[in-house]
Design an enzyme around this catalytic site. Structure first.
Site, PDB file in Angstrom:
ATOM      1  N   LEU A  20      13.486  -8.686 -25.934  1.00 22.73           N
ATOM      2  CA  LEU A  20      12.243  -8.587 -26.277  1.00 22.73           C
ATOM      3  C   LEU A  20      10.761  -9.251 -25.397  1.00 22.73           C
ATOM      4  O   LEU A  20       9.748  -8.965 -25.639  1.00 22.73           O
ATOM      5  CB  LEU A  20      11.726 -10.783 -26.512  1.00 22.73           C
ATOM      6  N   ALA A  28      15.448 -16.461 -27.459  1.00 22.76           N
ATOM      7  CA  ALA A  28      14.697 -16.707 -27.064  1.00 22.76           C
ATOM      8  C   ALA A  28      14.975 -17.239 -25.736  1.00 22.76           C
ATOM      9  O   ALA A  28      16.064 -17.113 -24.844  1.00 22.76           O
ATOM     10  CB  ALA A  28      14.386 -17.789 -27.481  1.00 22.76           C
ATOM     11  N   TYR A  29      13.535 -17.190 -24.862  1.00 29.98           N
ATOM     12  CA  TYR A  29      13.636 -17.762 -23.697  1.00 29.98           C
ATOM     13  C   TYR A  29      13.948 -19.525 -23.790  1.00 29.98           C
ATOM     14  O   TYR A  29      13.263 -20.081 -24.398  1.00 29.98           O
ATOM     15  CB  TYR A  29      12.877 -17.899 -23.150  1.00 29.98           C
ATOM     16  N   TYR A  87       7.271 -24.506 -22.343  1.00 32.63           N
ATOM     17  CA  TYR A  87       8.139 -23.835 -23.577  1.00 32.63           C
ATOM     18  C   TYR A  87       7.996 -24.139 -25.013  1.00 32.63           C
ATOM     19  O   TYR A  87       7.268 -23.555 -25.442  1.00 32.63           O
ATOM     20  CB  TYR A  87       9.525 -24.340 -23.424  1.00 32.63           C
ATOM     21  N   LYS A 112       6.599 -21.463 -28.018  1.00 28.71           N
ATOM     22  CA  LYS A 112       7.309 -21.185 -29.426  1.00 28.71           C
ATOM     23  C   LYS A 112       6.265 -21.373 -30.096  1.00 28.71           C
ATOM     24  O   LYS A 112       6.405 -20.417 -31.197  1.00 28.71           O
ATOM     25  CB  LYS A 112       8.872 -22.237 -29.534  1.00 28.71           C
TER      26      LYS A 112
END
Length: 293
Positions: free
Chosen positions: A37, A60-61, A125, A129
């Site tokens: 990604l 995802a992170y 975060y 997102k």
């Protein structure tokens, strides 16, 4: 049905592999280096090579606190990457299911959050997102964004496993009691994703697309969740510790947490026919599985 999942490790990918096998659905996990990604040039070729019927954007992170000092990486993995995944899906005329989070909200609402509520993330975060949601929606209308929360499972690292490990090491544990949410079993989330994917593949209905909340039924504080874990474990002869409820102020973190992470999942139920099990039931199953492993 053949589903490509971004990422090759982690709770959700592992849960999807297990539930997909049980449901006769082929799950194709694709992670780094084939699909990275943080390197959008790898994304479209990896997806095209897999020839899926739909794409699950799950990677995802997720290092909430570390993201505060790694903003560029968080946005690359959580926003730019998913946008490229959705763009590749659009080129192949495939539906994409993107997994998002309760952290897009600031936690100030007095009730469970609905899909139409104002988003206002408190940290990097959550902001990354939310940017990912926008990128996916901009790339293709053929999407379902599933916001979930407080995910746990028998796999990987998560709150439930941490509580059981700490209970084996100490007699008492302090746990935050003024943050509310919906504990969500990754295996239940996987079941929901498979249902939504089947619906999207089967029908072009626009009502099946958009943003949905998908979390365990019923809410709890972290302390409530921990207390339930201990009660179940003790009843099964496993480790148990006394849970001491504490305020968030007594457990400072680099990234602030929403005080109210509860999600209203009624839209998902009405539109996709998905009803998540009560979190206590799924917690029981998870603890049993871990203790009997």
């Amino acid at each position: 049905m053949r589903l490509l999942v971004t990422g090759s490790k982690g709770q959700l990918v592992t849960a999807l592999l297990e539930r997909g096998a049980a449901a006769g659905v082929e799950i194709i996990p694709v992670g780094r280096p084939q699909l990275d990604l943080a390197d959008p040039t790898t994304i479209a070729p990896a997806i095209a090579a897999a020839k899926p019927d739909a794409i699950i954007s799950a990677a995802a992170y997720t290092a909430v606190d570390k993201a505060q000092s790694e903003r560029e990486l968080a946005f690359a993995v959580n926003a730019i990457g998913p946008g490229a995944v959705a763009g590749a899906a659009a080129q192949l005329n495939l539906p994409v299911i993107h997994i998002s989070t309760d952290y897009v909200f600031n936690g100030a609402a007095p009730r469970p959050c609905r899909e139409t509520d104002l988003t206002a993330p408190l940290g990097i975060y959550g902001a990354s997102k939310l940017a990912g949601e926008h990128a996916v929606a901009a790339a293709t209308p053929n999407h379902a964004i599933l916001r979930t929360a407080w995910v746990y499972s028998p796999f990987g690292a998560n709150f439930l496993k941490t509580m059981l490990r700490l209970a084996a090491e100490r007699p008492e544990i302090n746990v935050v009691a003024d943050q509310l949410g919906n504990p969500t079993a990754a295996l239940d989330l996987a079941d929901a994703i498979l249902r939504v994917a089947g619906n999207l593949v089967a029908s072009p209905d626009e009502a099946l697309r958009g943003i949905f909340h998908c979390a365990g039924t019923g809410d709890a504080s972290w302390a409530d969740f921990a207390t339930e874990i201990m009660a179940i474990s003790e009843g099964l002869g496993g480790p148990a510790a006394t849970i001491h409820p504490i305020p968030t102020s007594a457990y400072p973190t680099p990234a602030p947490r929403p005080a109210n992470s509860r999600l209203d999942c009624s839209k998902l139920r009405a539109t996709h026919g998905v009803v998540m099990p009560p979190w206590q039931q799924s917690t029981q199953h998870t603890v049993e599985r871990l203790l009997h492993a």
